[in-house]
Design a protein around this motif. Structure first.
Motif, PDB file in Angstrom:
ATOM      1  N   ALA A 282       0.760  -1.115   0.103  1.00 49.24           N
ATOM      2  CA  ALA A 282      -0.018  -0.072   0.029  1.00 49.24           C
ATOM      3  C   ALA A 282       0.749   1.277   0.147  1.00 49.24           C
ATOM      4  O   ALA A 282       1.953   1.443   0.605  1.00 49.24           O
ATOM      5  N   ARG A 283       0.567   2.078  -0.946  1.00 47.89           N
ATOM      6  CA  ARG A 283       0.958   3.575  -0.923  1.00 47.89           C
ATOM      7  C   ARG A 283       0.156   4.630  -0.398  1.00 47.89           C
ATOM      8  O   ARG A 283       0.608   5.742   0.269  1.00 47.89           O
ATOM      9  N   ARG A 284      -1.203   4.432  -0.386  1.00 51.48           N
ATOM     10  CA  ARG A 284      -2.035   5.254   0.123  1.00 51.48           C
ATOM     11  C   ARG A 284      -3.639   4.421   0.614  1.00 51.48           C
ATOM     12  O   ARG A 284      -4.043   3.562  -0.074  1.00 51.48           O
ATOM     13  N   LEU A 285      -3.803   4.774   1.843  1.00 55.56           N
ATOM     14  CA  LEU A 285      -5.104   4.032   2.270  1.00 55.56           C
ATOM     15  C   LEU A 285      -6.078   5.031   2.686  1.00 55.56           C
ATOM     16  O   LEU A 285      -5.800   6.065   3.358  1.00 55.56           O
ATOM     17  N   ASP A 286      -7.411   4.806   2.438  1.00 55.26           N
ATOM     18  CA  ASP A 286      -8.698   5.480   2.932  1.00 55.26           C
ATOM     19  C   ASP A 286      -9.163   4.690   3.645  1.00 55.26           C
ATOM     20  O   ASP A 286      -9.691   3.747   3.385  1.00 55.26           O
ATOM     21  N   GLY A 302      -0.634   7.950   3.948  1.00 55.87           N
ATOM     22  CA  GLY A 302       0.186   7.703   2.730  1.00 55.87           C
ATOM     23  C   GLY A 302       1.545   7.068   3.238  1.00 55.87           C
ATOM     24  O   GLY A 302       1.859   7.380   4.510  1.00 55.87           O
ATOM     25  N   THR A 303       2.271   6.587   2.451  1.00 54.52           N
ATOM     26  CA  THR A 303       3.614   5.946   2.761  1.00 54.52           C
ATOM     27  C   THR A 303       4.422   6.263   1.663  1.00 54.52           C
ATOM     28  O   THR A 303       4.104   6.309   0.578  1.00 54.52           O
ATOM     29  N   VAL A 338      -6.076   2.744  -2.054  1.00 55.71           N
ATOM     30  CA  VAL A 338      -6.437   3.605  -3.347  1.00 55.71           C
ATOM     31  C   VAL A 338      -5.208   3.575  -4.192  1.00 55.71           C
ATOM     32  O   VAL A 338      -5.306   3.719  -5.501  1.00 55.71           O
ATOM     33  N   LEU A 339      -3.985   3.381  -3.678  1.00 53.06           N
ATOM     34  CA  LEU A 339      -2.822   3.314  -4.563  1.00 53.06           C
ATOM     35  C   LEU A 339      -2.000   2.220  -3.891  1.00 53.06           C
ATOM     36  O   LEU A 339      -1.584   2.342  -2.703  1.00 53.06           O
ATOM     37  N   SER A 361      11.906   4.537   6.922  1.00 56.98           N
ATOM     38  CA  SER A 361      10.890   4.879   6.353  1.00 56.98           C
ATOM     39  C   SER A 361       9.602   5.106   7.225  1.00 56.98           C
ATOM     40  O   SER A 361       8.571   5.888   6.846  1.00 56.98           O
ATOM     41  N   GLY A 362       9.481   4.327   8.279  1.00 60.84           N
ATOM     42  CA  GLY A 362       8.533   4.384   9.283  1.00 60.84           C
ATOM     43  C   GLY A 362       8.529   5.645   9.962  1.00 60.84           C
ATOM     44  O   GLY A 362       7.292   6.422  10.041  1.00 60.84           O
ATOM     45  N   LEU A 363       9.415   6.523  10.250  1.00 63.36           N
ATOM     46  CA  LEU A 363       9.692   7.963  10.750  1.00 63.36           C
ATOM     47  C   LEU A 363       9.151   8.715   9.734  1.00 63.36           C
ATOM     48  O   LEU A 363       8.347   9.725  10.041  1.00 63.36           O
ATOM     49  N   ILE A 364       9.520   8.530   8.354  1.00 67.37           N
ATOM     50  CA  ILE A 364       9.038   9.473   7.455  1.00 67.37           C
ATOM     51  C   ILE A 364       7.577   9.480   7.313  1.00 67.37           C
ATOM     52  O   ILE A 364       6.841  10.563   7.173  1.00 67.37           O
TER      53      ILE A 364
END
Length: 507
Positions: A282-286, A302-303, A338-339, A361-364
């Motif tokens: 997942a890059r974007r979750l809704d 988002g990630t 969604v992405l 990446s988690g902190l970001i």
């Protein structure tokens, strides 16, 4: 208070046809109409701006249109293609703007941007960027944002402005002068109301409701209440078949934050299992919450890179639960990726063989979802002679470009954007300043090095063909070091203004 965007595409059928036809598209300056059959005659269903300027209109017989414009280009209407195109636009808006998007057939979109405008620089900037994006693609677009769908729909279609931000609470003054057709009433009802002397929405607002309801039914009152925000008008979130989604329906509505968080974790676990089966991350979750009052709320996270970690995604979503108002209860929860992008599984390298790279990446992701993804970046070198153009911002986890800064002259770690003017005195064109005044403080120069001459990038901008800057590194009596430059060579006016500026600070 909710905020809703209505995107209006006044020439959508013809704009879409020109965009998808490629080399077979009619010339841009040729009048174009789309026709379909109405019983035994062909009628105009859509037309471009060129045809509209010739006096043609939708609903006109094609034979009459040809008589008015002999060089008219006539093509068959494709209603199914237009609808599918709107669905594609809805998916695009869903992935980039807001979790709640719905096609507003036949010529627009409706987007609930509540709480999302700050991610795009504010409402005005968001609407401007949206319409400019469509204009660049050759699609005419107008957009308006208001507290309700009905008000935004009316403003986008009946106020001749490319973008309009209706302030919160300013619905009635905006609606009053608009024609009654802006209420999305049936054409026959609009004609009947005009026969009775009603022309503007303000005429209906000043009229008693009971006689109107007795004669025309509840539709007029319902549309007025929806436009003014007195009655809810739910937006059904669009979902494409390609979107991976899981749902949980509750026999009894829930509302406690702890309960919402618990079921959020269950949904994330189910979604990650589905993503794993498809090799995606997942890059974007809704996360959508459907309340018992027939309204919806949503949170989006988002990630920076594809993620399938249940704990990590659950934490990102639960951090935003406090922004959810459950109202009288939530009866359905939807979680959608969604992405999503391919996620390759990597074998863990033993720390005895090679030290693993730190994973930030988690902190970001946490920071990006709290302050906004657009506010996080890192800098990379850019090949340029002009100092302020030697740096570009890229996403935090973007791959290395391999670029490095070139040159033997040292550069200050801090550049001023833009360079600030100073008052100074230099004895000769090639001599460094003796003193300079910056921000109200006069500084006497003890040491200086230069000049370093930098010419304009004439291959990029004609205005920089003769531009010159002469840079000096200077040190004042207090030991502070600065980077100064003169715009011009000190002799020829075409090379610059001959004014002095401070561009950076050393140390």
């Amino acid at each position: 208070m909710s905020r809703v965007v209505s995107l209006f595409l006044p020439r959508w059928p013809t704009d879409r046809l020109r965009r998808t036809s490629g080399d077979a598209s009619p010339p841009r300056d040729a009048p174009l109409i789309l026709a379909s059959r109405d019983n035994r005659r062909r009628v105009v269903t859509a037309l471009d701006a060129n045809a509209a300027r010739l006096g043609l209109r939708a609903g006109m017989a094609v034979a009459k249109a040809q008589a008015l414009a002999p060089d008219l280009v006539i093509m068959d209407a494709d209603l199914r293609g237009d609808a599918e195109g709107l669905d594609k636009l809805a998916l695009w808006a869903l992935q980039r703007l807001s979790p709640i998007v719905m096609p507003d057939a036949p010529d627009g979109l409706v987007i609930d941007t509540t709480g999302a405008d700050h991610l795009h620089g504010g409402e005005a900037a968001m609407l401007a960027a949206l319409t400019e994006r469509f204009a660049a693609a050759g699609v005419e677009a107008r957009a308006a944002i208001a507290d309700t769908w009905g008000a935004a729909h009316a403003a986008a279609r009946f106020l001749s402005r490319s973008t309009l931000v209706v302030p919160s609470g300013g619905l009635e003054p905006m609606l009053r002068p608009l024609p009654i057709a802006a209420l999305r009433l049936d054409a026959e009802m609009v004609a009947s109301l005009r026969t009775l002397g009603f022309e503007r929405i303000g005429d209906l607002l000043d009229q008693a409701r009971a006689p109107l309801t007795l004669r025309f039914g509840p539709q007029i009152g319902r549309r007025l209440d929806q436009a003014l925000g007195h009655a809810a008008e739910p937006i059904e979130p669009f979902r494409a078949t390609a979107i991976i989604e899981v749902r949980r329906t509750f026999p009894e509505p829930i509302g406690a934050a702890e309960t919402i968080a618990r079921y959020t974790a269950h949904l994330v676990e189910a979604l990650c299992a589905d993503l794993e089966g498809r090799g995606l991350g997942a890059r974007r979750l809704d996360l959508l919450f459907h309340r018992v009052d027939n309204t919806s709320q949503a949170i989006r996270v988002g990630t920076a890179q594809p993620v399938r970690d249940v704990k990590r995604l659950t934490r990102l979503l639960c951090d935003k639960i406090e922004a959810v108002d459950p109202g009288f209860g939530i009866e359905i929860m939807d979680l959608a990726a969604v992405l999503a992008e391919p996620l390759d599984t990597r074998q863990t390298v033993s720390s005895l063989v090679q030290a693993p790279d730190p994973d930030i990446s988690g902190l970001i992701d946490v920071l990006a979802n709290r302050v906004g993804e657009h506010r996080l970046c890192r800098f990379t070198p850019v090949a340029s002679d002009v100092p302020e153009r030697t740096i570009a911002s890229i996403p935090p986890l973007a791959p290395e470009t391999g670029a490095t800064w070139q040159g033997d002259w040292p550069r200050p770690p801090r550049l001023l954007a833009p360079p600030e003017p100073i008052v100074t005195m230099a004895l000769l064109p090639d001599q460094p300043p003796v003193w300079f005044t910056w921000r109200g403080v006069r500084r006497r120069i003890r040491r200086a090095d230069g000049p370093e001459r930098i010419r304009g990038e004439w291959w990029k901008r004609d205005a920089e063909l003769a531009a010159i800057r002469d840079y000096y590194r200077v040190e004042d009596d207090a030991g502070e070091r600065y980077w100064l430059f003169r715009s011009g060579d000190g002799e020829h006016p075409e090379t610059g203004s001959q004014r002095w500026f401070i561009h950076g600070v050393f140390g």
